[in-house]
Design a protein around this motif. Structure first.
Motif, mmCIF file in Angstrom:
data_model
loop_
_atom_site.group_PDB
_atom_site.id
_atom_site.type_symbol
_atom_site.label_atom_id
_atom_site.label_comp_id
_atom_site.label_asym_id
_atom_site.label_seq_id
_atom_site.Cartn_x
_atom_site.Cartn_y
_atom_site.Cartn_z
ATOM 1 N N GLN A 1 -3.905 2.380 -16.748
ATOM 2 C CA GLN A 1 -4.147 2.080 -15.334
ATOM 3 C C GLN A 1 -2.841 1.884 -14.575
ATOM 4 O OE1 GLN A 1 -6.740 -1.302 -16.093
ATOM 5 N NE2 GLN A 1 -8.484 -0.246 -15.158
ATOM 6 N N ILE A 2 -1.883 1.200 -15.203
ATOM 7 C CA ILE A 2 -0.602 0.984 -14.540
ATOM 8 C C ILE A 2 0.145 2.295 -14.385
ATOM 9 C CG2 ILE A 2 1.649 -0.119 -14.834
ATOM 10 C CD1 ILE A 2 0.094 -2.514 -16.062
ATOM 11 N N ALA A 3 0.130 3.140 -15.402
ATOM 12 C CA ALA A 3 0.765 4.452 -15.293
ATOM 13 C C ALA A 3 0.101 5.287 -14.197
ATOM 14 C CB ALA A 3 0.699 5.177 -16.630
ATOM 15 N N ASP A 4 -1.230 5.217 -14.084
ATOM 16 C CA ASP A 4 -1.934 5.953 -13.024
ATOM 17 C C ASP A 4 -1.469 5.502 -11.649
ATOM 18 O OD1 ASP A 4 -3.444 7.330 -14.903
ATOM 19 O OD2 ASP A 4 -5.231 6.079 -14.657
ATOM 20 N N ASP A 5 -1.349 4.198 -11.476
ATOM 21 C CA ASP A 5 -0.931 3.654 -10.190
ATOM 22 C C ASP A 5 0.491 4.096 -9.845
ATOM 23 O OD1 ASP A 5 -1.666 1.138 -8.187
ATOM 24 O OD2 ASP A 5 0.485 1.350 -8.555
ATOM 25 N N ILE A 6 1.400 3.988 -10.800
ATOM 26 C CA ILE A 6 2.785 4.408 -10.577
ATOM 27 C C ILE A 6 2.836 5.887 -10.222
ATOM 28 C CG2 ILE A 6 4.950 4.854 -11.803
ATOM 29 C CD1 ILE A 6 4.531 2.158 -13.216
ATOM 30 N N GLU A 7 2.089 6.714 -10.942
ATOM 31 C CA GLU A 7 2.084 8.151 -10.653
ATOM 32 C C GLU A 7 1.538 8.424 -9.255
ATOM 33 O OE1 GLU A 7 0.571 12.438 -12.509
ATOM 34 O OE2 GLU A 7 0.007 10.549 -13.507
ATOM 35 N N HIS A 8 0.496 7.701 -8.855
ATOM 36 C CA HIS A 8 -0.099 7.902 -7.533
ATOM 37 C C HIS A 8 0.922 7.606 -6.434
ATOM 38 C CE1 HIS A 8 -3.099 8.002 -4.378
ATOM 39 N NE2 HIS A 8 -2.803 6.748 -4.036
ATOM 40 N N TRP A 9 1.614 6.499 -6.535
ATOM 41 C CA TRP A 9 2.636 6.156 -5.540
ATOM 42 C C TRP A 9 3.754 7.195 -5.533
ATOM 43 C CZ3 TRP A 9 4.153 1.241 -2.939
ATOM 44 C CH2 TRP A 9 3.048 0.425 -2.703
ATOM 45 N N PHE A 10 4.193 7.597 -6.704
ATOM 46 C CA PHE A 10 5.319 8.533 -6.826
ATOM 47 C C PHE A 10 4.963 9.903 -6.252
ATOM 48 C CE2 PHE A 10 7.736 11.561 -9.614
ATOM 49 C CZ PHE A 10 9.006 11.248 -9.152
ATOM 50 N N ARG A 11 3.807 10.428 -6.617
ATOM 51 C CA ARG A 11 3.433 11.783 -6.177
ATOM 52 C C ARG A 11 3.038 11.833 -4.705
ATOM 53 N NH1 ARG A 11 3.726 15.173 -10.274
ATOM 54 N NH2 ARG A 11 3.126 14.587 -12.404
ATOM 55 N N ASN A 12 2.689 10.687 -4.131
ATOM 56 C CA ASN A 12 2.280 10.666 -2.730
ATOM 57 C C ASN A 12 3.385 10.191 -1.791
ATOM 58 O OD1 ASN A 12 -0.814 11.300 -2.317
ATOM 59 N ND2 ASN A 12 -0.621 10.256 -4.282
ATOM 60 N N GLY A 13 4.618 10.262 -2.241
ATOM 61 C CA GLY A 13 5.759 10.023 -1.373
ATOM 62 C C GLY A 13 5.996 8.583 -0.998
ATOM 63 N N ALA A 14 5.380 7.644 -1.719
ATOM 64 C CA ALA A 14 5.539 6.235 -1.381
ATOM 65 C C ALA A 14 6.737 5.605 -2.071
ATOM 66 C CB ALA A 14 4.276 5.458 -1.752
ATOM 67 N N THR B 1 0.837 -1.200 0.000
ATOM 68 C CA THR B 1 0.000 0.000 0.000
ATOM 69 C C THR B 1 0.872 1.249 0.000
ATOM 70 O OG1 THR B 1 -0.141 0.283 2.412
ATOM 71 C CG2 THR B 1 -1.731 -1.237 1.380
ATOM 72 N N VAL B 2 0.278 2.339 -0.460
ATOM 73 C CA VAL B 2 0.955 3.638 -0.442
ATOM 74 C C VAL B 2 1.360 3.999 0.984
ATOM 75 C CG1 VAL B 2 0.538 6.116 -0.718
ATOM 76 C CG2 VAL B 2 -0.090 4.536 -2.553
ATOM 77 N N GLU B 3 0.459 3.759 1.941
ATOM 78 C CA GLU B 3 0.725 4.151 3.322
ATOM 79 C C GLU B 3 1.917 3.380 3.897
ATOM 80 O OE1 GLU B 3 -3.156 5.230 1.971
ATOM 81 O OE2 GLU B 3 -2.266 3.213 2.130
ATOM 82 N N GLU B 4 1.958 2.051 3.649
ATOM 83 C CA GLU B 4 3.083 1.239 4.130
ATOM 84 C C GLU B 4 4.399 1.725 3.530
ATOM 85 O OE1 GLU B 4 0.767 -3.086 4.513
ATOM 86 O OE2 GLU B 4 2.296 -2.763 2.973
ATOM 87 N N SER B 5 4.399 1.973 2.234
ATOM 88 C CA SER B 5 5.632 2.346 1.561
ATOM 89 C C SER B 5 6.085 3.741 1.960
ATOM 90 C CB SER B 5 5.457 2.252 0.043
ATOM 91 O OG SER B 5 6.707 2.324 -0.607
ATOM 92 N N ALA B 6 5.144 4.675 2.122
ATOM 93 C CA ALA B 6 5.510 6.030 2.543
ATOM 94 C C ALA B 6 6.107 6.009 3.943
ATOM 95 C CB ALA B 6 4.288 6.938 2.491
ATOM 96 N N ALA B 7 5.535 5.184 4.832
ATOM 97 C CA ALA B 7 6.073 5.075 6.188
ATOM 98 C C ALA B 7 7.474 4.467 6.161
ATOM 99 C CB ALA B 7 5.137 4.228 7.049
ATOM 100 N N TYR B 8 7.663 3.467 5.318
ATOM 101 C CA TYR B 8 8.988 2.848 5.182
ATOM 102 C C TYR B 8 9.998 3.867 4.664
ATOM 103 C CZ TYR B 8 12.640 -0.270 3.444
ATOM 104 O OH TYR B 8 13.850 -0.875 3.191
ATOM 105 N N ARG B 9 9.610 4.635 3.667
ATOM 106 C CA ARG B 9 10.505 5.634 3.089
ATOM 107 C C ARG B 9 10.913 6.673 4.133
ATOM 108 N NH1 ARG B 9 9.341 10.400 -0.399
ATOM 109 N NH2 ARG B 9 11.136 10.739 -1.759
ATOM 110 N N ARG B 10 9.940 7.128 4.933
ATOM 111 C CA ARG B 10 10.248 8.094 5.993
ATOM 112 C C ARG B 10 11.210 7.480 7.014
ATOM 113 N NH1 ARG B 10 4.670 9.096 5.544
ATOM 114 N NH2 ARG B 10 4.259 7.792 7.372
ATOM 115 N N ASP B 11 10.969 6.223 7.390
ATOM 116 C CA ASP B 11 11.796 5.576 8.401
ATOM 117 C C ASP B 11 13.242 5.440 7.935
ATOM 118 O OD1 ASP B 11 12.159 4.012 10.911
ATOM 119 O OD2 ASP B 11 12.535 2.380 9.514
ATOM 120 N N ILE B 12 13.443 4.976 6.699
ATOM 121 C CA ILE B 12 14.805 4.813 6.184
ATOM 122 C C ILE B 12 15.526 6.162 6.161
ATOM 123 C CG2 ILE B 12 16.165 4.303 4.115
ATOM 124 C CD1 ILE B 12 15.313 1.777 5.490
#
Length: 446
Positions: free
Chosen positions: A373-386, A243-254
């Protein structure tokens, strides 16, 4: 007048898993079952990824037969040797290989990756891993893998030594002055004289500092020990999150851990693993996913899932959820255990559904859909800090890579998220990473 920073850009690596991410990919019509030991297969994949302007091709590695070879291909060819072959057939794409700190020596790894960086003109990267499987331990004369914390302590010391060896030549130590008869400024070579808990290494390295200074350092830290290792040494991390939330939290932690160690706030780029299954319509993409999963024997998937969870396979039932009492394996793969269990609990999935949704039970996130759809998903993760980008694992190779490069990449380029041309030649330049400063020579006291 202030100059604005250039817009943030995606980073895309190809994780070239022999025939593809889905275990049954080798069974597709037109696939070559021997591709896993065919160097030209990997050369062709790298050339397609380079046409798509990917940052790098990445090769995983194992020191044993770690998968069920009765059914599917395994990681077999030694990756740095294979990438040296790829280097001669490409011009820009980065070349990232896994090498374990558990069953190697720092001097050999420093020399091997420095050689690859010289051979490729500055395109090498090292994925630093520890090794936990019993088969690898037995292949190196041990009864079992070292305890988790000890593996990571060894990896920390190992990586420190490798970096020191890469810095044991100053940038201008090589002269090659024919007229003066001076080949190398030997005073600009320094032994590292390392004496530690695990290793004694004198140095210096026996070849000059590389075009990148250091090959780019990758890691895949999911456990606390792994995250500390990544924060201390890595410049990019391969992660697993659903999920975006899991990955964003991981990114912040690292990055918080890296900052606490005196590195920059955004010192480490986070590249989650991502499997893509592309179709002209969503229905066609799902049909492709289902057809691939249906080619996988259930026994294979159950054994693979049980291995990830660290439990006997007879504890899994296809039409029941995962057991409630799962415990993180002391010496298992913490990253994939956590990602798989979290996904199953969140979806309230049965084992059968879990295996299907994960396209065979691999643990990484799977997107099934159209290029848009795949491009939308990638953009969503990228723009939301995940994520800063993705470590892409197409469902089947080479077809799935072609689908992504010629279907998804142009959409990302039109949206201004991904390069249309390479602007540099080294992997560091592709990833926006600075060249490490060389070791400062110790001056004699006056």
């Amino acid at each position: 007048m202030s100059i604005s920073a250039p817009p943030r850009q995606l980073h895309l690596n190809l994780n070239a898993l022999h025939s593809g991410f889905v275990p049954s990919a080798w069974r597709l019509t037109g696939s070559d079952p021997r591709a896993f030991v065919d160097a030209q297969h990997y050369v062709r994949l790298a050339q397609v990824a380079e046409a798509g302007k990917f940052d790098a091709i990445f090769l995983a590695d194992n020191a044993s037969i770690a998968d069920q070879i009765n059914f599917r291909p395994i990681t077999a060819l030694e990756p740095t040797v294979l990438l040296a072959c790829v280097a001669t057939a490409t011009t820009h794409i980065g070349l990232v290989a896994t090498a374990s700190t558990s069953y190697n020596e720092p001097y050999n790894i420093a020399r091997r990756f420095a050689t690859l960086d010289h051979v490729s003109g500055g395109r090498a990267g090292w994925n630093v891993v520890t090794t936990a499987d019993a088969g690898s331990a037995r292949n190196f004369g041990q009864t079992g893998p070292a305890e988790h914390a000890r593996r990571y302590a060894r990896a920390d010391e190992f990586t420190h030594i490798v970096k020191s060896l890469w810095d044991s030549w100053e940038d201008d130590a090589f002269v090659g002055d024919r007229a003066a008869g001076r080949f190398v400024h030997t005073e600009k070579l320094q032994p590292i004289a390392h004496h530690g808990e695990f290793f004694d290494v004198q140095g210096p390295l026996n070849l000059p500092r590389t075009p990148q200074g250091h090959p780019v350092l990758f890691q895949a830290g999911g456990s606390s020990d792994g995250r500390d290792l990544a924060a201390r040494h890595a410049e990019a991390v391969f992660s697993a999150a659903q999920t975006v939330e899991e990955s964003a939290a991981y990114r912040r932690d690292i990055n918080q851990r890296a900052e606490a160690l005196g590195r920059g706030r955004d010192a480490v780029k986070i590249l989650p693993g991502l499997t893509t299954i592309v179709g002209a319509t969503e229905a066609q993409a799902r049909q492709r996913r289902d057809a691939l999963v249906d080619l996988i024997p259930w026994d294979y998937s159950l054994n693979r899932l049980a291995g990830t969870l660290g439990i006997p396979v007879d504890r899994l039932s296809l039409d029941a959820p995962l057991p409630d009492d799962l415990v993180l394996p002391a010496n298992g793969n913490h990253t994939f255990f956590a990602a798989t269990v979290a996904f199953a609990r969140r979806q309230n999935a049965t084992v059968r559904t879990l295996i299907r949704e994960l396209a065979g039970g691999g643990g990484h996130r799977v997107i099934v859909g159209t290029p848009e759809q795949i491009a939308d998903d990638i953009e969503h993760w990228f723009r939301n800090g995940a994520a800063d980008g993705f470590n892409l694992m197409p469902d089947a190779l080479p077809d799935g890579l072609h689908d992504f490069v010629y279907g998804v990449v142009p959409i990302l380029q039109r949206r201004g998220l991904f390069r249309t041309e390479y602007t540099g030649h080294t992997l560091r330049e592709h990833m926006g990473l600075v060249r490490p400063a060389g070791r400062v020579r110790q001056q004699a006291a006056a």
